[in-house]
Design a protein around this motif. Structure first.
Motif, short mmCIF file in Angstrom:
data_model
loop_
_atom_site.label_atom_id
_atom_site.label_comp_id
_atom_site.label_asym_id
_atom_site.label_seq_id
_atom_site.Cartn_x
_atom_site.Cartn_y
_atom_site.Cartn_z
N ASP A 63 -3.71 -6.08 5.04
CA ASP A 63 -4.30 -4.94 4.34
C ASP A 63 -4.01 -3.68 5.16
N ASP B 181 0.54 -6.89 7.00
CA ASP B 181 0.81 -7.71 5.82
C ASP B 181 -0.46 -8.33 5.24
N GLU C 88 5.06 -5.60 2.03
CA GLU C 88 5.53 -6.96 2.23
C GLU C 88 6.91 -6.92 2.86
N VAL D 139 2.97 2.96 0.09
CA VAL D 139 1.89 2.00 0.36
C VAL D 139 0.54 2.68 0.14
N GLU E 11 1.47 0.63 -3.44
CA GLU E 11 2.54 -0.39 -3.44
C GLU E 11 2.27 -1.46 -2.40
N ALA E 12 2.73 -2.68 -2.70
CA ALA E 12 2.51 -3.80 -1.77
C ALA E 12 3.28 -3.57 -0.47
#
Ligand code: IPD
Ligand code: CA
Length: 293
Positions: free
Chosen positions: A276, A274, A79, A72, A76-77
């Motif tokens: 920021d 989820d 989620e 992250v 990377e997202a």
């Protein structure tokens, strides 16, 4: 109910291998980079352990997803979906690791349909492996473990941390919370420098509660299920249901102690994981009493 035991056993074996990598570097001088603040650190070992874990799991379970602290941080997202997801903190307690303060852990949780199925926390220097599968109890080095069951806040040892945030609002809120607890009074306030090990202290009954604001899901997902399976209570600091993405947690030996802490402490605003993950304090909003958050 699905049986994820094969994933659990794989996770335990990987935690052992990750601990070997961490211990090999523990006494050495480390090159340190900063992330979100001067107290939010990363080393080459954090990244190496995360890469090792994710590539080993991906080879075995190619359809699973990952949330890893350093992935992250690299963009990377973040989620959490219904797909089986491994939530990884390769080193919880990186500041400790850099300074050789002997509380560092690898933390691995596994969630399906957004529900945590198991958690593994290996406090490497102590050689303590905490783990729990949902509905099957919690264990420390293979022995069942239980929270203290303490219900009287005035007899509690409370663990919390001053996290990496260094802005005035976060600092004044965190230090005022320590003052508020000491005034109750409580027996003591402690900090080990790793959320995962702090919470496992609640699970094993060495501490009666832990709370913190500003954490990420990888810091707390594994230890939350360990506390719950050890008979403890895990809630949001607003007194409602625990949500690993909310960045807030109270873990306690009893519902009454958890609620008492929720009533007493203040929180500073954080964006949800989820939304920021690296924006820890938003805007100029003031600290809030929990019931208003
Ligand atoms: C940190 C530790 C620390 C907590 C911080 C976390 P890291 O995780 O869990 O106890 O106070 O908020 O960021 O950076 O060492 O993985
Ligand atoms: Ca970490």
């Amino acid at each position: 109910m699905s049986d994820w035991s094969h994933c659990f056993h794989f996770g335990v074996s990987l935690a052992n291998q990750a601990a070997e990598i961490i211990l090999t570097s523990f006494q050495k001088q480390k090159a340190v980079k900063l992330k979100s603040s001067p107290a939010d650190l990363v080393t080459e070992t954090d990244q190496r352990v995360e890469t090792f874990l994710i590539s080993a799991i991906r080879t075995q379970f190619p359809n699973h997803r990952f949330i890893g602290e350093e992935s992250v941080a690299a963009g990377e997202a973040l989620e959490l979906t219904d797909t089986p997801t491994w939530i990884i903190d390769p080193i919880d307690g990186t500041v400790n690791f850099v300074h050789r303060f002997p509380f560092v852990a690898v933390s691995i949780a596994f969630a399906v349909n957004k529900q945590t199925e198991f958690g593994v926390v290996y406090s490497c220097v102590e050689n303590k492996l905490f783990c729990a599968q949902r509905g099957r109890g919690a264990f420390l080095n293979g022995e069942p473990l239980h929270v203290s069951g303490q219900e009287d806040i005035s007899r509690c040892v409370i663990v919390t941390e001053i996290g990496p945030e260094r802005d005035d609002l976060a600092l004044s809120t965190m230090t005022s919370n320590i003052y508020r607890l000491l005034r109750l009074p409580v027996h003591g306030v402690r900090a080990l420098g790793t959320a995962a090990v702090d919470m496992c202290q609640v699970a094993v009954g060495g501490a009666d509660a832990y709370f913190h604001v500003g954490l990420h899901c990888w810091d707390i997902a594994a230890s939350a299920i360990i506390v719950q399976e050890a008979g403890g209570v895990v809630i949001d600091t607003n007194g409602l249901h625990f949500d690993m993405m909310s960045r807030r947690v109270i873990a306690a030996s009893s519902a009454s102690v958890a609620q008492r802490i929720a009533d007493v402490i203040q929180v500073f605003p954080c964006r949800r994981d989820d939304e920021d993950p690296y924006s820890s304090v938003c805007g100029d909003a003031g600290a809030c009493e929990n019931k208003h958050v």
